[in-house]
Design a protein around this motif. Structure first.
Motif, PDB file in Angstrom:
ATOM      1  N   GLU A 227       0.834  -1.201   0.000  1.00  0.00           N
ATOM      2  CA  GLU A 227       0.000   0.000   0.000  1.00  0.00           C
ATOM      3  C   GLU A 227       0.872   1.257   0.000  1.00  0.00           C
ATOM      4  O   GLU A 227       0.592   2.228  -0.720  1.00  0.00           O
ATOM      5  CB  GLU A 227      -0.909  -0.008   1.233  1.00  0.00           C
ATOM      6  N   VAL A 228       1.947   1.204   0.805  1.00  0.00           N
ATOM      7  CA  VAL A 228       2.860   2.348   0.823  1.00  0.00           C
ATOM      8  C   VAL A 228       3.544   2.499  -0.531  1.00  0.00           C
ATOM      9  O   VAL A 228       3.679   3.604  -1.062  1.00  0.00           O
ATOM     10  CB  VAL A 228       3.895   2.191   1.955  1.00  0.00           C
ATOM     11  N   ALA A 229       3.983   1.352  -1.100  1.00  0.00           N
ATOM     12  CA  ALA A 229       4.661   1.396  -2.398  1.00  0.00           C
ATOM     13  C   ALA A 229       3.739   1.892  -3.498  1.00  0.00           C
ATOM     14  O   ALA A 229       4.206   2.477  -4.489  1.00  0.00           O
ATOM     15  CB  ALA A 229       5.201   0.014  -2.753  1.00  0.00           C
ATOM     16  N   ALA A 230       2.415   1.673  -3.314  1.00  0.00           N
ATOM     17  CA  ALA A 230       1.462   2.132  -4.329  1.00  0.00           C
ATOM     18  C   ALA A 230       1.251   3.644  -4.280  1.00  0.00           C
ATOM     19  O   ALA A 230       0.609   4.195  -5.172  1.00  0.00           O
ATOM     20  CB  ALA A 230       0.135   1.410  -4.155  1.00  0.00           C
ATOM     21  N   GLY A 231       1.789   4.286  -3.236  1.00  0.00           N
ATOM     22  CA  GLY A 231       1.684   5.745  -3.183  1.00  0.00           C
ATOM     23  C   GLY A 231       1.067   6.292  -1.916  1.00  0.00           C
ATOM     24  O   GLY A 231       1.081   7.509  -1.707  1.00  0.00           O
ATOM     25  N   ASP A 232       0.538   5.411  -1.052  1.00  0.00           N
ATOM     26  CA  ASP A 232      -0.061   5.876   0.198  1.00  0.00           C
ATOM     27  C   ASP A 232       1.042   5.995   1.250  1.00  0.00           C
ATOM     28  O   ASP A 232       1.177   5.158   2.144  1.00  0.00           O
ATOM     29  CB  ASP A 232      -1.151   4.896   0.657  1.00  0.00           C
ATOM     30  N   TYR A 233       1.833   7.059   1.142  1.00  0.00           N
ATOM     31  CA  TYR A 233       2.984   7.213   2.032  1.00  0.00           C
ATOM     32  C   TYR A 233       2.577   7.635   3.445  1.00  0.00           C
ATOM     33  O   TYR A 233       3.429   7.618   4.337  1.00  0.00           O
ATOM     34  CB  TYR A 233       3.952   8.246   1.452  1.00  0.00           C
ATOM     35  N   GLN A 234       1.323   7.984   3.660  1.00  0.00           N
ATOM     36  CA  GLN A 234       0.858   8.348   4.992  1.00  0.00           C
ATOM     37  C   GLN A 234       0.271   7.158   5.743  1.00  0.00           C
ATOM     38  O   GLN A 234      -0.170   7.311   6.881  1.00  0.00           O
ATOM     39  CB  GLN A 234      -0.196   9.468   4.879  1.00  0.00           C
ATOM     40  N   HIS A 235       0.232   5.992   5.119  1.00  0.00           N
ATOM     41  CA  HIS A 235      -0.322   4.797   5.764  1.00  0.00           C
ATOM     42  C   HIS A 235       0.630   4.309   6.852  1.00  0.00           C
ATOM     43  O   HIS A 235       1.795   4.017   6.594  1.00  0.00           O
ATOM     44  CB  HIS A 235      -0.540   3.693   4.721  1.00  0.00           C
ATOM     45  N   HIS A 236       0.122   4.238   8.073  1.00  0.00           N
ATOM     46  CA  HIS A 236       0.948   3.778   9.197  1.00  0.00           C
ATOM     47  C   HIS A 236       1.064   2.256   9.155  1.00  0.00           C
ATOM     48  O   HIS A 236       0.071   1.536   9.047  1.00  0.00           O
ATOM     49  CB  HIS A 236       0.332   4.229  10.520  1.00  0.00           C
ATOM     50  N   ILE A 237       2.263   1.749   9.230  1.00  0.00           N
ATOM     51  CA  ILE A 237       2.522   0.306   9.178  1.00  0.00           C
ATOM     52  C   ILE A 237       2.533  -0.241  10.599  1.00  0.00           C
ATOM     53  O   ILE A 237       3.345   0.195  11.434  1.00  0.00           O
ATOM     54  CB  ILE A 237       3.861   0.009   8.474  1.00  0.00           C
ATOM     55  N   ASP A 253       8.228   1.286   9.197  1.00  0.00           N
ATOM     56  CA  ASP A 253       7.436   2.507   9.323  1.00  0.00           C
ATOM     57  C   ASP A 253       8.344   3.717   9.467  1.00  0.00           C
ATOM     58  O   ASP A 253       8.044   4.796   8.919  1.00  0.00           O
ATOM     59  CB  ASP A 253       6.502   2.384  10.524  1.00  0.00           C
ATOM     60  N   LEU A 254       9.451   3.566  10.208  1.00  0.00           N
ATOM     61  CA  LEU A 254      10.407   4.668  10.303  1.00  0.00           C
ATOM     62  C   LEU A 254      10.982   5.001   8.930  1.00  0.00           C
ATOM     63  O   LEU A 254      11.136   6.179   8.579  1.00  0.00           O
ATOM     64  CB  LEU A 254      11.525   4.295  11.278  1.00  0.00           C
ATOM     65  N   MET A 255      11.288   3.945   8.147  1.00  0.00           N
ATOM     66  CA  MET A 255      11.779   4.177   6.797  1.00  0.00           C
ATOM     67  C   MET A 255      10.713   4.874   5.951  1.00  0.00           C
ATOM     68  O   MET A 255      11.012   5.774   5.161  1.00  0.00           O
ATOM     69  CB  MET A 255      12.197   2.856   6.172  1.00  0.00           C
ATOM     70  N   ARG A 256       9.433   4.453   6.145  1.00  0.00           N
ATOM     71  CA  ARG A 256       8.349   5.106   5.404  1.00  0.00           C
ATOM     72  C   ARG A 256       8.258   6.586   5.773  1.00  0.00           C
ATOM     73  O   ARG A 256       8.092   7.450   4.906  1.00  0.00           O
ATOM     74  CB  ARG A 256       7.022   4.408   5.721  1.00  0.00           C
ATOM     75  N   GLN A 257       8.361   6.856   7.076  1.00  0.00           N
ATOM     76  CA  GLN A 257       8.293   8.252   7.504  1.00  0.00           C
ATOM     77  C   GLN A 257       9.438   9.065   6.911  1.00  0.00           C
ATOM     78  O   GLN A 257       9.251  10.208   6.472  1.00  0.00           O
ATOM     79  CB  GLN A 257       8.332   8.320   9.036  1.00  0.00           C
ATOM     80  N   LYS A 258      10.636   8.447   6.892  1.00  0.00           N
ATOM     81  CA  LYS A 258      11.777   9.156   6.320  1.00  0.00           C
ATOM     82  C   LYS A 258      11.570   9.399   4.824  1.00  0.00           C
ATOM     83  O   LYS A 258      11.857  10.495   4.313  1.00  0.00           O
ATOM     84  CB  LYS A 258      13.054   8.359   6.560  1.00  0.00           C
ATOM     85  N   ILE A 259      11.075   8.363   4.134  1.00  0.00           N
ATOM     86  CA  ILE A 259      10.825   8.520   2.691  1.00  0.00           C
ATOM     87  C   ILE A 259       9.758   9.588   2.454  1.00  0.00           C
ATOM     88  O   ILE A 259       9.888  10.425   1.555  1.00  0.00           O
ATOM     89  CB  ILE A 259      10.404   7.171   2.075  1.00  0.00           C
ATOM     90  N   ALA A 260       8.688   9.531   3.279  1.00  0.00           N
ATOM     91  CA  ALA A 260       7.637  10.540   3.125  1.00  0.00           C
ATOM     92  C   ALA A 260       8.191  11.940   3.373  1.00  0.00           C
ATOM     93  O   ALA A 260       7.865  12.891   2.651  1.00  0.00           O
ATOM     94  CB  ALA A 260       6.490  10.234   4.084  1.00  0.00           C
ATOM     95  N   GLN A 261       9.051  12.045   4.402  1.00  0.00           N
ATOM     96  CA  GLN A 261       9.648  13.345   4.689  1.00  0.00           C
ATOM     97  C   GLN A 261      10.527  13.809   3.527  1.00  0.00           C
ATOM     98  O   GLN A 261      10.462  14.972   3.110  1.00  0.00           O
ATOM     99  CB  GLN A 261      10.469  13.255   5.977  1.00  0.00           C
ATOM    100  N   GLU A 262      11.329  12.870   2.992  1.00  0.00           N
ATOM    101  CA  GLU A 262      12.183  13.234   1.862  1.00  0.00           C
ATOM    102  C   GLU A 262      11.361  13.575   0.635  1.00  0.00           C
ATOM    103  O   GLU A 262      11.717  14.489  -0.130  1.00  0.00           O
ATOM    104  CB  GLU A 262      13.151  12.088   1.562  1.00  0.00           C
TER     105      GLU A 262
END
Length: 575
Positions: A227-237, A253-262
């Motif tokens: 889901e995150v890879a599909a573009g939902d970068y705000q989805h909490h894992i 999830d930390l990596m997702r947050q970092k990617i979302a921040q970047e």
């Protein structure tokens, strides 16, 4: 870091399950080993004890019958040969009784019946067989037969009954032993079935456990990651299952947050870049407009401004020629200032026009032979060199891609500067050389003039920057700025060699062709191959003194070569 709930890790669960299964299997293996050993003992008892006991009990019956038959036959016939089976039977009987007693050590009932048979046979021989034999020996068959009565027959029948009881007891023991064999065999089969069930149940539990604690949490985690890879970068894992998976989910999830921040930063940077691009587009449009204005100014400067300036200069010169000496000395000086100012203004305008046209009015890059360019430079600077009694020399120059008029202007400016900034009472010498350095041609213009202080090495390339007054050294201060602009237009760089021991050495680079680079590599390889292992040049190897870093000319021994010409590219002497 997030505090995880207390729970068994996946490794601990798997190890515990495998430990339980291993303990069960080891217990079953020990039980199977014990049952198998017991089963083997029972089989050995059947094969090595009860079986031989049965056979020997039957043989004992046969031996006793042979003894009884031999005694009666001797009592009937009186023939001593009839006693042979009796004598052999007695010996055989003792051997059989001893063997049966040894085999029946673990069977007290069999030994008890064997003892009864032994007592009865001993009594029968003492009361019947031996007296009959003795009576027959003394009185003949009649006396012997007289002792064989119904009572003696009943006594032997008792022996038969005891042997039958013995045989029955042996059969009973054999049957019990066979039953124990069957029991232990069945127990062994049951234990094997239980072991198989334990393995099957353990496998099923393992599969179910892995599905519950591994596959399902992993599938859930994979789904959330997709889901995150599909573009939902705000989805909490959110993780589930063992602590390792929950910790992995938090890390992801930390990596997702970092990617979302970047990504947010990239988005903001993109917006800033788009804004900058818009500004650049506006500046480009403004620059285009400014260039059009500059071109218009250049046209005006080259036509409209030049005309009144030429008129002022012409009439000032007419005043100077016609009224020179007729007015006072101050008037002549004023007229000379006006003529000089008009001429300098013309030169300044022409230099500014030349500077503005570099890179804007282009004829396209072609293959330019710098040897031919140096010949042209020598021709253009001939008057100045003749006036200063200067000498211009150059090494063999390469062929590069560029615009020949610009390159000619570049070298004319350098040579002219070297001739201009000469030392008084010292013949000026200017030398131009080239060498291949790191895939670029480094061209050097060296002179023996007044030199440049290191702190002014960068200042001289700035437009209108002068280190001397125009009275000491005339000029507009644009020449080296034009040099820098031409070099950079050709993809090179220019600098002052501050380590020059005498005069000034200005170096600049120009891109070299692939053919020149390959030729240089081949020459280096040939030089390396021509060197002996001890470091000395190989015999019969021609040695050229190539251009040194200090810019000295390459010396080549070619008989008949004239070095005092411009076409040969080696030396130009004027004066």
């Amino acid at each position: 870091m997030k505090a995880y709930r207390q729970g068994w890790t996946l490794r601990r669960r798997v190890v515990a399950l495998l430990g339980v299964v291993l303990a069960l299997l080891l217990g079953l293996a020990a039980a199977e080993a014990a049952v198998a050993a017991k089963n083997r003992q029972n089989i050995d008892a059947v094969l090595l004890k009860t079986g031989p006991l049965r056979v020997q009990a039957q043989e004992l019956m046969s031996v006793l019958l042979d003894q009884e038959t031999a005694v009666r036959g001797y009592a009937v016939n009186g023939d001593r040969n009839d006693l042979a089976p009796y004598r052999d039977g007695v010996q055989r009987e003792q051997a059989l009784i001893g063997s049966i007693r040894g085999l029946s050590a673990d069977y007290p009932d069999v030994r008890r019946e064997l003892d009864a048979v032994e007592r009865q046979t001993t009594r029968w021989r003492a009361q019947v067989a031996e007296p009959v034999i003795a009576a027959t020996d003394r009185g003949g068959p009649t006396a012997g037969q007289a002792l064989i009565t119904d009572q003696t027959r009943q006594q032997f029948d008792g022996i038969r009954g005891s042997i039958t009881t013995l045989q029955d007891e042996v059969l009973t023991v054999r049957k019990e032993t066979a039953d124990r064999v069957n029991s232990t065999s069945n127990a062994l089969v049951v234990l094997l079935i239980i072991a198989a069930l334990v393995v099957a149940v353990a496998g099923a539990v393992m599969l179910l456990s892995l599905d519950r604690i591994l596959i399902r949490p992993l599938a859930g985690l994979v789904g959330q990651v997709r889901e995150v890879a599909a573009g939902d970068y705000q989805h909490h894992i959110e993780g589930s299952g063992p602590p390792e998976f929950r910790r992995l989910a938090d890390d992801i999830d930390l990596m997702r947050q970092k990617i979302a921040q970047e990504l947010d930063e990239v988005r903001q940077a993109r917006e800033r870049i788009e804004w900058v691009n818009d500004q650049l587009q506006k500046q480009a449009e403004e620059l285009t407009r400014s260039n059009r204005d500059l071109e218009q100014f250049a046209y005006v400067a080259s036509h409209d401004l030049q005309e009144p300036l030429r008129k002022v200069a012409s009439f000032c010169q007419l005043l100077q020629r016609r009224y020179a000496g007729q007015l006072d000395e101050r008037a002549d000086q004023y007229i000379a200032f006006a003529v000089d100012g008009a001429q300098r203004m013309q030169r300044l305008i022409n230099d500014l026009l030349a500077f503005s046209r570099i890179g804007r009015l282009t004829t396209g890059f072609t293959e330019v032979d710098l040897n031919r360019v140096m010949g042209e430079v020598a021709g253009q600077t001939e008057a100045a060199r003749q006036y200063a009694d200067a000498e211009l020399t150059w090494d063999e120059m390469p062929t590069i891609r560029g615009e020949e008029p610009l390159l000619t202007n570049l070298l004319v400016n350098l040579v002219s500067n070297s001739v201009k900034f000469r030392r008084p009472d010292v013949p000026s010498k200017v030398h131009v050389s080239a060498r291949l350095v790191d895939g670029e041609w480094e061209i050097s213009c060296r002179d023996n003039g007044i030199g440049i202080e290191p702190e002014f090495a960068d200042k001289i390339f700035v437009i209108f920057q002068r280190l001397h007054s125009k009275d000491a050294y005339p000029g507009t201060g644009i020449g080296l700025a034009i040099v820098k602009k031409i070099v950079e237009y050709h993809g090179g760089r220019v600098w002052v060699d501050t380590e020059a021991e005498e005069g000034t050495a200005i170096r600049f680079t120009l891109p070299a062709s692939e053919a020149d680079i390959e030729a240089a590599r081949a020459a280096e390889q040939a030089d390396a191959d021509a060197v002996e292992p001890d470091g000395t040049p190989a015999e019969d190897t021609p040695v050229d003194v190539a251009e040194q870093p200090d810019g000295a000319a390459r010396e080549e021994s070619h008989p008949g070569t004239d070095r005092q010409d411009t076409n040969g590219g080696m030396k130009e002497t004027v004066g």
